[in-house]
Scaffold this active site. Sequence first.
Site, PDB file in Angstrom:
ATOM      1  N   LYS A 192       0.780  -1.225  -0.035  1.00 11.76           N
ATOM      2  CA  LYS A 192      -0.039   0.002  -0.030  1.00 11.76           C
ATOM      3  C   LYS A 192       0.844   1.156  -0.099  1.00 11.76           C
ATOM      4  CE  LYS A 192      -1.905   0.629   3.661  1.00 11.76           C
ATOM      5  NZ  LYS A 192      -2.457   1.537   4.943  1.00 11.76           N
ATOM      6  N   ARG A 267     -10.761   3.977  11.072  1.00 19.01           N
ATOM      7  CA  ARG A 267     -10.676   2.529  11.309  1.00 19.01           C
ATOM      8  C   ARG A 267     -11.800   2.154  12.038  1.00 19.01           C
ATOM      9  NH1 ARG A 267      -5.698   0.440  10.833  1.00 19.01           N
ATOM     10  NH2 ARG A 267      -3.990   1.819  10.939  1.00 19.01           N
ATOM     11  N   ARG A 312      12.749  -9.141   9.849  1.00 19.33           N
ATOM     12  CA  ARG A 312      11.794  -8.572  10.823  1.00 19.33           C
ATOM     13  C   ARG A 312      11.146  -9.440  11.509  1.00 19.33           C
ATOM     14  NH1 ARG A 312       7.969  -3.835   8.177  1.00 19.33           N
ATOM     15  NH2 ARG A 312       6.639  -4.780   9.734  1.00 19.33           N
ATOM     16  N   ARG A 324      -2.340 -10.451  12.450  1.00 20.72           N
ATOM     17  CA  ARG A 324      -2.172  -9.425  11.861  1.00 20.72           C
ATOM     18  C   ARG A 324      -3.644  -9.125  10.587  1.00 20.72           C
ATOM     19  NH1 ARG A 324       3.606  -8.792  10.583  1.00 20.72           N
ATOM     20  NH2 ARG A 324       3.322  -7.154   8.911  1.00 20.72           N
TER      21      ARG A 324
END
Length: 368
Positions: A192, A267, A312, A324
């Site tokens: 994104k 959100r 990561r 997630r």
Amino acid sequence: MIQLHDLFFEKFISESEINQAVNGVVVQINDDYKKKSPVFLIVLNGAFFFASDIIQRFEGNCEMSFIKVASYEGTQSTGEISTVMGVEPSLKGRDVIIIEDIVDSGNTIEAIIEILKQEEVHSFRIATMFYKPKAYTKDYKVDYIGMDIANDFIVGYGLDYNGLGRNLNEIYRLKQRKMKNIVLFGPPGAGKGTQADVLKEKYNLLHISTGDVFRYNIKNETELGMLAKSFMDNGDLVPDEVTIDMLKAEVEKNSEANGFIFDGFPRTNSQAKALDAFLSEKGEGINGMVALEVAEDLLVARLLKRGETSGRSDDQDESKIRNRFNEYETKTAVLKDYYAAQNKYFGVDGVGSIEEITERLCVVFDKL
Ligand code: IMP
Ligand code: MG
């Protein structure tokens, strides 16, 4: 400024200007028809007010008849006319004055004239309150015109936008929105950020990432930043009002922008409503929610691969990744419903090369 459904309108023509225009038409019709006993054929629903004002001031004998046709959906003519209610009783041999609220393309007038010819009327003339000469595509002479107007969409004095606005005593004109405001969504790993960078350049938009805005305000110790931090330090969620105020400040700082890409906000339903309320104060709104759609398994594989090289830690644990993703899906689902209810949800296939995805996003951005 007023709002009808999702659109904003600004004052355009005053009551006294309307009155003057009506008088102009009345004088001519009285001159031409006082001795003829005409039938006023009122085109429903919009011409109801204009007709009433004219007929009350007509000085001879007359009759009234009504016809109802439909051609408009929202602010666009469909080009197809359907008769909802025809003329009754017969107008054979009569002198008919068609009363219209507005003549735009002329499709409606043409359809009514067809009907009058079949009815074998003695004569007919057309009277309209408003006339859009630049939109008119027919050859019939419009005999009596209250006022010429440009190709704007107007409401009031009988004219409506999807049913609303008819009762306004003044004419309001559709306010063209200047901004392209987009809520961009994409699950973790969908790219994104990369896409937002390309799109903001191409469309000259400002990319507002809520995370960045927070970090900026906290780092620079702005009043709102300190307020937000006080909640975070206590382990509390930052209240919506604080977040909204930060975004407002960001939007106000850039009020000359072509529009905004909102990223990471809203959100929740209430945030989406607050954003709408804030934008509508400025006569603007959200043009669309654009969401990159990628299947979960594909994303998990992609992120695991990224984890192998980036190191990561949150990209190395499959269950954390799935978590997630689920969180994202749950949050987006609420907003998807919110924007879909306004026909503003646009899902874009997020599988492919960066360029392919950009291209798909542009197809959507172009029409928003
Ligand atoms: P036409 O068939 O394109 O001439 O359109 C005539 C009809 O479309 C009118 O009777 C109205 O119902 C509608 N219309 C056209 N322009 C407007 C506008 O600006 N506001 C509201 N309705 C309009
Ligand atoms: Mg109409």
